[in-house]
Scaffold this motif. Sequence first.
Motif, mmCIF file in Angstrom:
data_model
loop_
_atom_site.group_PDB
_atom_site.id
_atom_site.type_symbol
_atom_site.label_atom_id
_atom_site.label_comp_id
_atom_site.label_asym_id
_atom_site.label_seq_id
_atom_site.Cartn_x
_atom_site.Cartn_y
_atom_site.Cartn_z
ATOM 1 N N UNK A 298 27.854 12.061 72.070
ATOM 2 C CA UNK A 298 28.844 12.539 72.847
ATOM 3 C C UNK A 298 29.562 13.686 72.085
ATOM 4 N N UNK A 299 29.752 15.111 72.556
ATOM 5 C CA UNK A 299 30.330 16.137 71.875
ATOM 6 C C UNK A 299 29.485 16.396 70.489
ATOM 7 N N UNK A 300 30.050 17.090 69.673
ATOM 8 C CA UNK A 300 29.478 17.722 68.553
ATOM 9 C C UNK A 300 30.801 18.103 67.343
ATOM 10 N N UNK A 301 30.971 16.807 66.645
ATOM 11 C CA UNK A 301 32.109 17.044 65.896
ATOM 12 C C UNK A 301 31.787 17.641 64.363
ATOM 13 N N UNK A 302 30.540 18.275 64.281
ATOM 14 C CA UNK A 302 30.310 19.006 62.745
ATOM 15 C C UNK A 302 30.391 20.554 63.002
ATOM 16 N N UNK A 303 30.487 20.922 61.547
ATOM 17 C CA UNK A 303 30.437 22.206 61.461
ATOM 18 C C UNK A 303 31.644 23.012 62.271
ATOM 19 N N UNK A 304 32.716 22.400 62.193
ATOM 20 C CA UNK A 304 33.997 22.719 62.597
ATOM 21 C C UNK A 304 34.729 23.955 62.150
ATOM 22 N N UNK A 305 35.144 24.994 62.803
ATOM 23 C CA UNK A 305 35.927 25.993 62.419
ATOM 24 C C UNK A 305 37.299 25.465 61.585
ATOM 25 N N UNK A 306 37.612 26.372 60.621
ATOM 26 C CA UNK A 306 38.752 26.023 59.960
ATOM 27 C C UNK A 306 40.079 25.883 60.971
ATOM 28 N N UNK A 307 39.959 26.738 62.007
ATOM 29 C CA UNK A 307 40.987 26.693 62.935
ATOM 30 C C UNK A 307 41.560 25.401 63.630
ATOM 31 N N UNK A 308 40.264 24.633 63.908
ATOM 32 C CA UNK A 308 40.417 23.273 64.429
ATOM 33 C C UNK A 308 41.112 22.152 63.288
ATOM 34 N N UNK A 309 40.827 22.124 62.172
ATOM 35 C CA UNK A 309 41.324 21.169 61.440
ATOM 36 C C UNK A 309 42.645 20.781 61.349
ATOM 37 N N UNK A 310 43.629 21.686 61.488
ATOM 38 C CA UNK A 310 45.153 21.274 61.703
ATOM 39 C C UNK A 310 45.291 20.611 62.811
ATOM 40 N N UNK A 311 44.796 21.208 63.971
ATOM 41 C CA UNK A 311 45.074 20.733 65.237
ATOM 42 C C UNK A 311 44.622 19.069 65.229
ATOM 43 N N UNK A 312 43.457 18.742 64.739
ATOM 44 C CA UNK A 312 42.900 17.459 64.933
ATOM 45 C C UNK A 312 44.039 16.495 63.877
ATOM 46 N N UNK A 313 44.372 17.079 62.618
ATOM 47 C CA UNK A 313 45.087 16.368 61.920
ATOM 48 C C UNK A 313 46.476 16.028 62.514
ATOM 49 N N UNK A 314 47.105 17.277 63.126
ATOM 50 C CA UNK A 314 48.201 17.058 63.910
ATOM 51 C C UNK A 314 48.295 15.808 64.944
ATOM 52 N N UNK A 315 47.080 16.053 65.643
ATOM 53 C CA UNK A 315 46.947 14.805 66.814
ATOM 54 C C UNK A 315 46.947 13.546 66.060
ATOM 55 N N UNK A 316 46.387 13.464 65.115
ATOM 56 C CA UNK A 316 46.105 12.029 64.495
ATOM 57 C C UNK A 316 47.714 11.459 64.085
#
Length: 495
Positions: A298-316
């Motif tokens: 399901x999905x592909x959570x690897x090789x993420x761009x830098x721009x995504x990391x902050x959003x994922x952290x904020x979601x957590x």
Amino acid sequence: MSAYGSLLKNLINFSGSKLSTVAEEVGYDVSYISKWCNKAKLPASKMAPNINRALANHFSHEILKHEDLSTFSKIFSVEATPETLNSIIYTLLKENYKESSREAANDLNNSEAYKTKILSLANDIYEFFNHELPSTILSYNEPLEVLCTLDICRFININNVDLPIYPTPTHEVNVKMALSSKKLFSDSPYYLKQLYYFINSHSYLTFDFYDNTLMESLNTIIIKDHMAILCAVDQYNRILTATVVTDPEKVNQIYIRTLPSFRTADLLIHATESEEFYQHGYRTDFYSRDNFQIFLARGFEFLLPVECWESITRTALERDNDEFMAHLVAQLQITWEEIFEKNSMDFFVLKSSLMKYMEDGEIIFADVVYNMTPEERKLHIQKVLEITKKNPNIHFYVIDDEYLPNVQHLLHTSVFNNRKKLFLKNPERYHTDIGPHLYSVLSDQLIKEVNDFLDNLKSHPYCFSYDAEGIQKFAEKYGSLIYRMIDLSAFKTNK
């Protein structure tokens, strides 16, 4: 002993009566008096009034004769006079007889409710295991502990794809299950695939799989506090008869006798909650190695761009209120940037999963369910192209699951392997909150079997390989189409 029997025994002892004398007074053999006192037997209901009257006459006479009236009143908590003693004893016998009769009736009803059932007809056995048993497990509506000494390899087959679909339970069901390592580690990958399908088809159940060395001949299924099923199996692994026990006391006796067969030393696959997984540093150690094989369902959570990391952290932090997970996401960002620069990685992804990711952007990063925005998905594609240019040791294998029509619905558990350690991730848990988050594989032999299976998968006609150069060419050819699909998904969402 019944309440009536206890009272009768106390009256006999207090009055100093002999059983033979009491038997003469009521006109019954002394064996009857003994059973009424000691074995919860009761006089027949039609005869009880006359028997109790005769007993009251006898005991009142003896108590008055020995001048024990005041002591009797204290011991039996009554206020008796010479005139009322006979009536009081009769009333005590009558009331205790009623209470014991009610208890006997309840015991009879319970024994009927817990009546052992024996299944011997093939149709009855099939209906019980395929319909009645799963429905019963769902009906308890409480956490369940299950032992299954039946080797799962005996019964898993292609019919996994035809299993009835049941609603997801609202309670945890934890199953300790036997698994034949001999069959699983045979030359054919058949059992390995079927075990994977079985786990997928029961994603709402939590399994611990044990080598069946100590339980090959037990052939039992036990639901603690509820049910025990004892099976007779023929040489073809068919169940000839099944004895179903529902008396909780007997069930738990069987449970206690069977539980020691599941030894920790024989544990092959262990269901693990996220907290346990992270606290022991398993994930950190897993990514400290090289030569990865990762199948993402399901999905592909690897090789993420830098721009995504902050959003994922904020979601957590903000949505999930999980400070620990937010910290872990930040840690993984640093770890993965180093890993992807030079390490060898084989990514196996389903074509249907990639298409779904293009549409909704859903990934499950550690424990964070996150939907990438359309812009983030485009940046993700660019990041994949950028990293694969730098690291030619990253390979993609796209599995066209349209070639696998019978098992498409059984391909939703992801596999993470570094050829030394292996764990499975159950995406269904993050949407239903039932079942395990993860399975850790503890058997080195089983890890080797999965290594070989994934390596062999590359040669199948439905598995399309893309190295660094191939992925660049694919992007040049289909990139604009993929971006239009992402833009279209955004339009549908906004609409």
